[in-house]
Design a protein around this motif. Sequence first.
Motif, PDB file in Angstrom:
ATOM      1  N   GLN A  85       0.851  -1.201   0.000  1.00  0.00           N
ATOM      2  CA  GLN A  85       0.000   0.000   0.000  1.00  0.00           C
ATOM      3  C   GLN A  85       0.879   1.240   0.000  1.00  0.00           C
ATOM      4  O   GLN A  85       1.804   1.343   0.808  1.00  0.00           O
ATOM      5  CB  GLN A  85      -0.926   0.005   1.215  1.00  0.00           C
ATOM      6  N   ASP A  86       0.574   2.130  -0.925  1.00  0.00           N
ATOM      7  CA  ASP A  86       1.303   3.397  -1.047  1.00  0.00           C
ATOM      8  C   ASP A  86       0.521   4.476  -0.286  1.00  0.00           C
ATOM      9  O   ASP A  86      -0.655   4.284   0.035  1.00  0.00           O
ATOM     10  CB  ASP A  86       1.381   3.748  -2.541  1.00  0.00           C
ATOM     11  N   HIS A  87       1.170   5.575   0.001  1.00  0.00           N
ATOM     12  CA  HIS A  87       0.525   6.730   0.640  1.00  0.00           C
ATOM     13  C   HIS A  87       0.838   7.916  -0.255  1.00  0.00           C
ATOM     14  O   HIS A  87       1.940   8.445  -0.207  1.00  0.00           O
ATOM     15  CB  HIS A  87       1.074   6.969   2.044  1.00  0.00           C
ATOM     16  N   THR A 142       1.488  13.039  -4.398  1.00  0.00           N
ATOM     17  CA  THR A 142       2.908  12.995  -4.761  1.00  0.00           C
ATOM     18  C   THR A 142       3.138  11.714  -5.553  1.00  0.00           C
ATOM     19  O   THR A 142       2.199  10.970  -5.808  1.00  0.00           O
ATOM     20  CB  THR A 142       3.768  12.915  -3.488  1.00  0.00           C
ATOM     21  N   GLY A 143       4.385  11.412  -5.844  1.00  0.00           N
ATOM     22  CA  GLY A 143       4.717  10.115  -6.436  1.00  0.00           C
ATOM     23  C   GLY A 143       4.571   8.977  -5.425  1.00  0.00           C
ATOM     24  O   GLY A 143       4.574   7.807  -5.793  1.00  0.00           O
ATOM     25  N   GLY A 144       4.428   9.290  -4.153  1.00  0.00           N
ATOM     26  CA  GLY A 144       4.297   8.282  -3.089  1.00  0.00           C
ATOM     27  C   GLY A 144       5.192   8.651  -1.918  1.00  0.00           C
ATOM     28  O   GLY A 144       6.380   8.888  -2.102  1.00  0.00           O
ATOM     29  N   LEU A 195       4.017  -5.782 -14.286  1.00  0.00           N
ATOM     30  CA  LEU A 195       2.725  -5.109 -14.389  1.00  0.00           C
ATOM     31  C   LEU A 195       2.299  -4.656 -12.996  1.00  0.00           C
ATOM     32  O   LEU A 195       2.229  -5.453 -12.064  1.00  0.00           O
ATOM     33  CB  LEU A 195       1.669  -6.024 -15.018  1.00  0.00           C
ATOM     34  N   TYR A 196       2.043  -3.368 -12.894  1.00  0.00           N
ATOM     35  CA  TYR A 196       1.628  -2.745 -11.630  1.00  0.00           C
ATOM     36  C   TYR A 196       0.127  -2.512 -11.729  1.00  0.00           C
ATOM     37  O   TYR A 196      -0.323  -1.796 -12.633  1.00  0.00           O
ATOM     38  CB  TYR A 196       2.378  -1.425 -11.512  1.00  0.00           C
ATOM     39  N   THR A 197      -0.656  -3.121 -10.867  1.00  0.00           N
ATOM     40  CA  THR A 197      -2.087  -2.848 -10.856  1.00  0.00           C
ATOM     41  C   THR A 197      -2.427  -2.098  -9.575  1.00  0.00           C
ATOM     42  O   THR A 197      -2.225  -2.612  -8.472  1.00  0.00           O
ATOM     43  CB  THR A 197      -2.913  -4.152 -10.955  1.00  0.00           C
ATOM     44  N   ILE A 239      -7.722   1.064 -10.458  1.00  0.00           N
ATOM     45  CA  ILE A 239      -7.572   2.531 -10.522  1.00  0.00           C
ATOM     46  C   ILE A 239      -6.633   2.871 -11.669  1.00  0.00           C
ATOM     47  O   ILE A 239      -6.866   3.792 -12.434  1.00  0.00           O
ATOM     48  CB  ILE A 239      -7.000   3.086  -9.203  1.00  0.00           C
ATOM     49  N   GLU A 240      -5.537   2.150 -11.754  1.00  0.00           N
ATOM     50  CA  GLU A 240      -4.573   2.427 -12.830  1.00  0.00           C
ATOM     51  C   GLU A 240      -3.651   1.229 -13.003  1.00  0.00           C
ATOM     52  O   GLU A 240      -3.503   0.406 -12.099  1.00  0.00           O
ATOM     53  CB  GLU A 240      -3.716   3.647 -12.506  1.00  0.00           C
ATOM     54  N   TYR A 241      -3.036   1.193 -14.185  1.00  0.00           N
ATOM     55  CA  TYR A 241      -1.949   0.244 -14.425  1.00  0.00           C
ATOM     56  C   TYR A 241      -0.671   1.033 -14.615  1.00  0.00           C
ATOM     57  O   TYR A 241      -0.689   2.143 -15.163  1.00  0.00           O
ATOM     58  CB  TYR A 241      -2.159  -0.515 -15.734  1.00  0.00           C
ATOM     59  N   ASN A 242       0.440   0.430 -14.227  1.00  0.00           N
ATOM     60  CA  ASN A 242       1.740   0.935 -14.638  1.00  0.00           C
ATOM     61  C   ASN A 242       2.501  -0.215 -15.261  1.00  0.00           C
ATOM     62  O   ASN A 242       2.274  -1.379 -14.907  1.00  0.00           O
ATOM     63  CB  ASN A 242       2.522   1.506 -13.447  1.00  0.00           C
ATOM     64  N   ALA A 243       3.420   0.121 -16.155  1.00  0.00           N
ATOM     65  CA  ALA A 243       4.129  -0.898 -16.929  1.00  0.00           C
ATOM     66  C   ALA A 243       5.501  -1.179 -16.335  1.00  0.00           C
ATOM     67  O   ALA A 243       6.448  -1.478 -17.054  1.00  0.00           O
ATOM     68  CB  ALA A 243       4.260  -0.413 -18.379  1.00  0.00           C
ATOM     69  N   ARG A 244       5.601  -1.078 -15.014  1.00  0.00           N
ATOM     70  CA  ARG A 244       6.923  -1.079 -14.351  1.00  0.00           C
ATOM     71  C   ARG A 244       6.732  -1.315 -12.857  1.00  0.00           C
ATOM     72  O   ARG A 244       5.606  -1.313 -12.366  1.00  0.00           O
ATOM     73  CB  ARG A 244       7.542   0.298 -14.562  1.00  0.00           C
ATOM     74  N   PHE A 245       7.857  -1.459 -12.159  1.00  0.00           N
ATOM     75  CA  PHE A 245       7.810  -1.506 -10.699  1.00  0.00           C
ATOM     76  C   PHE A 245       7.323  -0.159 -10.156  1.00  0.00           C
ATOM     77  O   PHE A 245       7.594   0.887 -10.748  1.00  0.00           O
ATOM     78  CB  PHE A 245       9.222  -1.738 -10.146  1.00  0.00           C
ATOM     79  N   GLY A 246       6.645  -0.166  -9.013  1.00  0.00           N
ATOM     80  CA  GLY A 246       6.203   1.079  -8.375  1.00  0.00           C
ATOM     81  C   GLY A 246       7.311   1.680  -7.530  1.00  0.00           C
ATOM     82  O   GLY A 246       8.204   0.983  -7.073  1.00  0.00           O
ATOM     83  N   ASP A 247       7.216   2.973  -7.353  1.00  0.00           N
ATOM     84  CA  ASP A 247       8.174   3.675  -6.507  1.00  0.00           C
ATOM     85  C   ASP A 247       7.365   4.504  -5.524  1.00  0.00           C
ATOM     86  O   ASP A 247       6.681   5.423  -5.955  1.00  0.00           O
ATOM     87  CB  ASP A 247       9.048   4.577  -7.403  1.00  0.00           C
ATOM     88  N   PRO A 248       7.276   4.186  -4.252  1.00  0.00           N
ATOM     89  CA  PRO A 248       8.165   3.355  -3.444  1.00  0.00           C
ATOM     90  C   PRO A 248       7.663   1.947  -3.087  1.00  0.00           C
ATOM     91  O   PRO A 248       8.145   1.378  -2.104  1.00  0.00           O
ATOM     92  CB  PRO A 248       8.304   4.185  -2.161  1.00  0.00           C
ATOM     93  N   GLU A 249       6.768   1.332  -3.866  1.00  0.00           N
ATOM     94  CA  GLU A 249       6.355  -0.038  -3.541  1.00  0.00           C
ATOM     95  C   GLU A 249       7.540  -1.013  -3.591  1.00  0.00           C
ATOM     96  O   GLU A 249       7.666  -1.915  -2.770  1.00  0.00           O
ATOM     97  CB  GLU A 249       5.280  -0.518  -4.523  1.00  0.00           C
ATOM     98  N   THR A 250       8.389  -0.815  -4.609  1.00  0.00           N
ATOM     99  CA  THR A 250       9.543  -1.708  -4.796  1.00  0.00           C
ATOM    100  C   THR A 250      10.443  -1.755  -3.554  1.00  0.00           C
ATOM    101  O   THR A 250      11.021  -2.788  -3.242  1.00  0.00           O
ATOM    102  CB  THR A 250      10.357  -1.208  -6.009  1.00  0.00           C
TER     103      THR A 250
HETATM  104  N1  GLY Z   1       3.917   4.653  -6.209  1.00  0.00           N
HETATM  105  C1  GLY Z   1       3.174   4.881  -7.359  1.00  0.00           C
HETATM  106  C2  GLY Z   1       3.870   4.641  -8.619  1.00  0.00           C
HETATM  107  O1  GLY Z   1       4.961   4.119  -8.690  1.00  0.00           O
HETATM  108  O2  GLY Z   1       3.307   4.996  -9.657  1.00  0.00           O
END
Ligand code: GLY
Length: 419
Positions: free
Chosen positions: A211-213, A225-227, A268-270, A282-293
């Motif tokens: 979970q991101d904030h 923010t970006g997280g 794949l980031y869901t 809510i969204e997809y990303n085509a990469r690792f998340g930052d700061p989920e990774t």
């Molecule tokens: N933490 C959200 C993202 O990487 O897009």
Amino acid sequence: MKVLVVGGGGREHAIVWKLSKSPKIKQIYCAPGNPGIAELAKCVSISVSEIEKLADFAKNEQIDFTFVGPEEPLSKGIVNYFKQQGLAIFGPTKEAALIEGSKAFAKELMMKYHIPTAKYAAFTNYDEALAYVRSEGAPIVIKADGLAAGKGVIVAKKLDEAEEALNSMMKEVTFGSAGARVVVEEFLEGEEMTLLAFVNGTTVKPMIPAQDHKPVYDGDKGPNTGGMGTYAPLPHIDSLMVERIVQEIVQPTVRGMALEGCPFEGILYTGLMLTKEGPKVIEYNARFGDPETQVVLPLLETDLLDILLASLSGELENLEVKWKNKSAVCVIMSSAGYPGPYKKGQVINGLDQVSYPAIVFHAGTSEQQGEILTNGGRVLGITAIGDTLKEARKLAYQSVEKISFTGAHYRTDISSRAF
Ligand code: GLY
Ligand code: AMP
């Protein structure tokens, strides 16, 4: 093996950190990297968007495998170009990266393949967008269609906020061409979570949920923010829920992408909302998340290189991906003012006071005469690992308090939703 990692943020520091544990790797290179990454890899001063230069570097240095962190080079076709040049790289082509690069593309995919998501409409005409927003009423969500570093989304609680967002995106063009097309979405209520997955076109291997904030201040106040921090795994999400999300959402997405002629290979980031009616995208990303990774990879037991190579060679299905039975919390320390304008060049103290099971991941830092300076909005991500989430959180904040720079800001409530 010689491996090249493209990127230079906290996410790439976590990727390099995890890869550095692989006994098969002789040398890691990172372009452009950062001072934290430089402790584990040779940093090469090529920017992430200089795709031809990166490919030349990979050829000249006889790099065996390249992995890309950020979205920008993926959307620009780094994977297409490397493959054309006969270079081994794992990630989505630019056609597949559209799942992140265009919210309208992602929405159309979800509609076509019956993937649960918020109701939406896309507009290029301001008057039509305004009329739609007025007819739907608030709360409502306004999104710039293109890439806007996670900041092109306005969750409008009131109608005048929604109208202001449309005005700034479509008339004042705050987000440049990313705002020329706007997606207006139904507001989803519930808990948010991120499910990352290793995907090789057909096989899906989910990672642990995180979970991101996103909002900058405690209690989810202030602009997105970006997280600002993450934790994993999520105590309220059991393996049955992960399985359900894979079956109802991730697998159909991957099947849809293949049927559309742009099979998805990569991370794949869901991004999901757990609504009363079930999980919705809510969204997809085509990469690792930052700061989920920064919380997911420290809990990965399996060698990351093995997973990436198995994905590349079509053997992902037979590989068991194992996780540590622990928890991790990452707290982002940002510059004062972020996500608005901020100062760079503040001296960072106390970095050597933190040691494993806490890890300092550098995001926006630079080095000058042996001193580490702030060099971005998100400066550091402090991850701590513990047997329980509570332990991880305590150690993360104890570690954050050992580090200082003028104007340092961080949220004090990362992971508190879990308690
Ligand atoms: N933490 C959200 C993202 O990487 O897009
Ligand atoms: P996105 O860049 O699409 O992930 O959106 C950024 C943030 O805005 C998300 O992490 C959510 O907190 C919020 N958000 C986006 N879409 C919605 C929605 N349809 N309903 C509620 N919140 C949303």
